[in-house]
Design a protein around this motif. Structure first.
Motif, PDB file in Angstrom:
ATOM      1  N   VAL A 324      11.149  19.105  15.115  1.00 52.06           N
ATOM      2  CA  VAL A 324      10.275  20.275  15.088  1.00 52.06           C
ATOM      3  C   VAL A 324      11.073  21.577  15.074  1.00 52.06           C
ATOM      4  O   VAL A 324      10.572  22.598  14.593  1.00 52.06           O
ATOM      5  CB  VAL A 324       9.299  20.272  16.288  1.00 52.06           C
ATOM      6  N   GLN A 325      12.292  21.554  15.588  1.00 52.67           N
ATOM      7  CA  GLN A 325      13.107  22.768  15.516  1.00 52.67           C
ATOM      8  C   GLN A 325      13.427  23.100  14.054  1.00 52.67           C
ATOM      9  O   GLN A 325      13.391  24.267  13.651  1.00 52.67           O
ATOM     10  CB  GLN A 325      14.394  22.593  16.322  1.00 52.67           C
ATOM     11  N   ALA A 326      13.744  22.084  13.264  1.00 53.83           N
ATOM     12  CA  ALA A 326      14.009  22.303  11.840  1.00 53.83           C
ATOM     13  C   ALA A 326      12.739  22.694  11.099  1.00 53.83           C
ATOM     14  O   ALA A 326      12.766  23.547  10.201  1.00 53.83           O
ATOM     15  CB  ALA A 326      14.616  21.034  11.233  1.00 53.83           C
ATOM     16  N   VAL A 327      11.616  22.095  11.479  1.00 53.81           N
ATOM     17  CA  VAL A 327      10.341  22.415  10.831  1.00 53.81           C
ATOM     18  C   VAL A 327      10.004  23.887  11.029  1.00 53.81           C
ATOM     19  O   VAL A 327       9.524  24.562  10.113  1.00 53.81           O
ATOM     20  CB  VAL A 327       9.212  21.518  11.383  1.00 53.81           C
ATOM     21  N   GLY A 328      10.248  24.397  12.229  1.00 55.74           N
ATOM     22  CA  GLY A 328       9.949  25.792  12.492  1.00 55.74           C
ATOM     23  C   GLY A 328      10.727  26.744  11.593  1.00 55.74           C
ATOM     24  O   GLY A 328      10.254  27.827  11.251  1.00 55.74           O
ATOM     25  N   VAL A 329      11.913  26.341  11.182  1.00 58.65           N
ATOM     26  CA  VAL A 329      12.741  27.168  10.307  1.00 58.65           C
ATOM     27  C   VAL A 329      12.344  27.000   8.846  1.00 58.65           C
ATOM     28  O   VAL A 329      12.311  27.962   8.069  1.00 58.65           O
ATOM     29  CB  VAL A 329      14.232  26.828  10.503  1.00 58.65           C
ATOM     30  N   LEU A 330      12.013  25.771   8.448  1.00 56.02           N
ATOM     31  CA  LEU A 330      11.792  25.452   7.036  1.00 56.02           C
ATOM     32  C   LEU A 330      10.368  25.685   6.554  1.00 56.02           C
ATOM     33  O   LEU A 330      10.138  25.796   5.345  1.00 56.02           O
ATOM     34  CB  LEU A 330      12.163  23.978   6.787  1.00 56.02           C
ATOM     35  N   TYR A 331       9.414  25.742   7.468  1.00 55.48           N
ATOM     36  CA  TYR A 331       8.006  25.766   7.058  1.00 55.48           C
ATOM     37  C   TYR A 331       7.707  26.890   6.066  1.00 55.48           C
ATOM     38  O   TYR A 331       7.123  26.659   5.007  1.00 55.48           O
ATOM     39  CB  TYR A 331       7.113  25.898   8.299  1.00 55.48           C
ATOM     40  N   ALA A 332       8.086  28.115   6.390  1.00 51.87           N
ATOM     41  CA  ALA A 332       7.776  29.246   5.518  1.00 51.87           C
ATOM     42  C   ALA A 332       8.575  29.210   4.218  1.00 51.87           C
ATOM     43  O   ALA A 332       8.160  29.808   3.218  1.00 51.87           O
ATOM     44  CB  ALA A 332       8.042  30.560   6.249  1.00 51.87           C
ATOM     45  N   ARG A 333       9.698  28.493   4.216  1.00 52.72           N
ATOM     46  CA  ARG A 333      10.554  28.469   3.034  1.00 52.72           C
ATOM     47  C   ARG A 333      10.118  27.428   2.008  1.00 52.72           C
ATOM     48  O   ARG A 333      10.083  27.705   0.809  1.00 52.72           O
ATOM     49  CB  ARG A 333      12.011  28.201   3.446  1.00 52.72           C
ATOM     50  N   ILE A 334       9.795  26.231   2.473  1.00 52.20           N
ATOM     51  CA  ILE A 334       9.475  25.168   1.514  1.00 52.20           C
ATOM     52  C   ILE A 334       8.026  24.711   1.609  1.00 52.20           C
ATOM     53  O   ILE A 334       7.556  23.976   0.745  1.00 52.20           O
ATOM     54  CB  ILE A 334      10.404  23.957   1.696  1.00 52.20           C
ATOM     55  N   ALA A 466      -0.478  28.459   2.077  1.00 56.59           N
ATOM     56  CA  ALA A 466       0.056  28.220   3.419  1.00 56.59           C
ATOM     57  C   ALA A 466       1.423  28.885   3.580  1.00 56.59           C
ATOM     58  O   ALA A 466       1.723  29.466   4.626  1.00 56.59           O
ATOM     59  CB  ALA A 466       0.163  26.716   3.680  1.00 56.59           C
ATOM     60  N   ARG A 467       2.264  28.813   2.528  1.00 55.83           N
ATOM     61  CA  ARG A 467       3.574  29.475   2.601  1.00 55.83           C
ATOM     62  C   ARG A 467       3.405  30.987   2.685  1.00 55.83           C
ATOM     63  O   ARG A 467       4.117  31.663   3.429  1.00 55.83           O
ATOM     64  CB  ARG A 467       4.421  29.116   1.384  1.00 55.83           C
ATOM     65  N   ALA A 468       2.444  31.509   1.914  1.00 54.97           N
ATOM     66  CA  ALA A 468       2.208  32.953   1.934  1.00 54.97           C
ATOM     67  C   ALA A 468       1.759  33.405   3.320  1.00 54.97           C
ATOM     68  O   ALA A 468       2.205  34.434   3.837  1.00 54.97           O
ATOM     69  CB  ALA A 468       1.166  33.325   0.890  1.00 54.97           C
ATOM     70  N   ALA A 469       0.866  32.621   3.937  1.00 50.88           N
ATOM     71  CA  ALA A 469       0.385  32.979   5.276  1.00 50.88           C
ATOM     72  C   ALA A 469       1.512  32.905   6.295  1.00 50.88           C
ATOM     73  O   ALA A 469       1.594  33.730   7.211  1.00 50.88           O
ATOM     74  CB  ALA A 469      -0.761  32.052   5.680  1.00 50.88           C
ATOM     75  N   ALA A 470       2.394  31.917   6.139  1.00 46.83           N
ATOM     76  CA  ALA A 470       3.505  31.765   7.076  1.00 46.83           C
ATOM     77  C   ALA A 470       4.498  32.919   6.969  1.00 46.83           C
ATOM     78  O   ALA A 470       5.156  33.280   7.945  1.00 46.83           O
ATOM     79  CB  ALA A 470       4.224  30.442   6.825  1.00 46.83           C
ATOM     80  N   ARG A 471       4.589  33.502   5.760  1.00 42.45           N
ATOM     81  CA  ARG A 471       5.475  34.657   5.595  1.00 42.45           C
ATOM     82  C   ARG A 471       4.791  35.950   6.011  1.00 42.45           C
ATOM     83  O   ARG A 471       5.404  37.010   5.995  1.00 42.45           O
ATOM     84  CB  ARG A 471       5.919  34.768   4.134  1.00 42.45           C
TER      85      ARG A 471
END
Length: 509
Positions: A324-334, A466-471
């Motif tokens: 989950v630590q990696a997910v928190g970093v990657l979510y908005a990117r990919i 979802a990526r747009a919302a995360a950014r």
């Protein structure tokens, strides 16, 4: 003079961006741990009341049935009375019923108090989720979940071990009493520091919708939970499933025609919300099924002790916490599509490893597989939860949280039912109570196939929004941080105090 005006007590209130996660973590921890710890106490309860363990089936089944029946009303309650009042009232009911369960004098009382626990839990989950998503933006949710996942993973892993110690050294009653030392401080903390809310006017209470949906979900949950125990051809199970299906169809028809429905099924018209919930429904079966199957394999197929079983399934939690630590970093990117899809592919691969286990497989090998399994599933929970609400209006968050909870509870109930059914089918003759090793291997293979099928669906997820919302690039989500800062200045949640965020006119959390 303005300079001499005394400070308002409200100015000392901690930020809601700290208070809300603390309260929600405590709520989640207690509710999850309670579901995992009770099973450990069943043999001791049976001895106390001079019954067989099978006779205590009602103690286990009544909880998910009542939980499912209470969920539909939770969104209306949050919208009408506000997240704070609903959450704290439900938590107080849960703790009071826990105390009563521990003091139960007979089986009838225990089942009745477990029913109250289930009703309270059915309101707790959607209310806490609505509070979180009203307080944080999508991008913040992803980062926050990296920390909130810790108690969510520790609770089910530690509960059986703690439960065993309490039963062995104190009494089975303490598996219920143990909720109070954690829950009471959380209620007091929430009452003091959680910002109040006047609620909204969500419309006339949809009584037909409640009666139909509660009866449908309760009947289906009963059939799913009892099917593996009684057999799928049992008249009571067939009747419950058939009745539940008919009532569910009627409930859907009524809710779609109702102006202010209790369950806002129209939200499923949003493809991202619909697809993430479908992935949750199917994907939770192999994930929760494997977590259910592991202790059975160790204790029944290999003859391990409960302590060996608990310490061997625990490494899964550490794997999740790493991922989950990696997910928190990657979510908005990919985006969630790649993360969830790859997660389910990894789940399928690890389940194939489990399918190679036999009576001679060592504990450390099994523990290594559980650690890998935790790494695999760590990419599933956060992206599906956050993405499901990413594109919805904030006014619909409470309703969407309720529907999410219905889906997750259904998927969680289907998991042990599916596993037990495969075990029964893989067991020859009258030895159904003692499945051979091959039956467990078949069960792992079936779960692996289902995980692979869900991975295919996940790779079709439309995750651009979802990526747009995360950014934080959408107007709806850009407004949330400003609202949160205003909330800290005013001392209330969105819609609390004397100001109301225009985006928050109905969800009331």
């Amino acid at each position: 003079m303005l300079a001499s005006r005394p400070s308002s007590p409200r100015s000392f209130r901690p930020s809601q961006r700290l208070v809300v996660p603390v309260v929600c973590v405590c709520v989640t921890f207690i509710a999850i741990a309670d579901g995992a710890i009770t099973t450990v106490a069943l043999p001791s309860i049976a001895r106390q009341f001079h019954l067989t363990t099978a006779a205590l089936d009602g103690v286990v089944v009544v909880y998910p049935v009542c939980l499912a029946m209470a969920i539909p009303a939770s969104a209306w309650l949050v919208e009408r009375f506000g997240g704070k009042r609903v959450l704290l009232t439900a938590m107080t009911g849960f703790l009071a019923s826990s105390l009563l369960c521990g003091a139960a004098a007979d089986l009838g009382q225990l089942v009745a108090f477990r029913a109250i626990q289930g009703v309270s839990a059915g309101v707790l989950f959607p209310a806490s989720t609505a509070l979180l998503f009203a307080t944080f933006t999508t991008a913040e949710q992803v980062r926050l979940q990296r920390y909130m996942i810790v108690p969510q993973q520790i609770a089910p892993a530690a509960a059986p071990v703690v439960g065993g110690l309490l039963v062995d050294h104190l009494s089975w009653r303490w598996v219920f009493y143990v909720n109070l030392p954690v829950g009471l401080p959380a209620v007091v903390f929430g009452a003091l520091f959680l910002a109040g809310h006047r609620g909204a006017r969500p419309g006339r209470f949809d009584l037909p919708g409640l009666l139909l949906s509660a009866a449908a979900l309760g009947a289906l949950m009963y059939g799913v939970c009892e099917g593996p125990n009684r057999g799928w051809s049992d008249p009571a199970v067939l009747t419950a499933l058939a009745l539940g299906a008919v009532l569910l169809a009627v409930a859907v028809a009524v809710e779609l025609r109702t102006t202010a429905p209790l369950l806002k099924l129209r939200l499923f018209a949003d493809r991202l919300f619909r697809d993430t919930n479908l992935i949750n429904l199917i994907g939770l079966v192999p994930i929760m099924g494997a977590l259910y199957l592991g202790p059975l394999f160790l204790q029944q197929a290999q003859g391990r002790s409960a302590l060996e079983s608990g310490t061997s399934t625990f490494p899964e939690a550490f794997g999740v916490l790493l991922t989950v630590q990696a997910v928190g970093v990657l979510y908005a990117r990919i985006g969630p599509r790649i993360i969830v899809g790859c997660s389910l592919v990894a789940v399928s691969a690890v389940l194939l490893l489990f399918a190679t286990c036999d009576a001679d497989t060592g504990l450390w090998t099994f523990r290594a597989y559980m650690f890998l399994f935790g790494i695999a599933i760590g990419g599933f929970f956060i992206p599906t939860t956050v993405a499901s609400l990413a594109t919805l209006p904030r006014a619909d968050i409470a309703q969407a949280s309720t529907l999410n909870t219905v889906v997750r509870q259904t998927g969680g109930a289907l998991a042990p039912a599916a596993v037990t059914t495969v075990l029964v089918l893989g067991t020859p003759g009258a030895a159904a109570a003692d499945p051979p090793v091959t039956a467990y291997q078949y069960a792992y293979l079936a779960l692996a196939a289902l995980a692979a099928l869900t991975a295919v669906l996940a790779f079709t997820l439309p995750d651009g929004p979802a990526r747009a919302a995360a950014r934080g690039t959408t107007a709806a989500h850009r407004s949330a941080p400003a609202a949160a800062r205003q909330e800290d200045a005013d001392g209330g949640t969105y819609g609390g105090g004397t100001r109301r965020d225009p985006h928050e006119s109905t969800h009331g959390s």
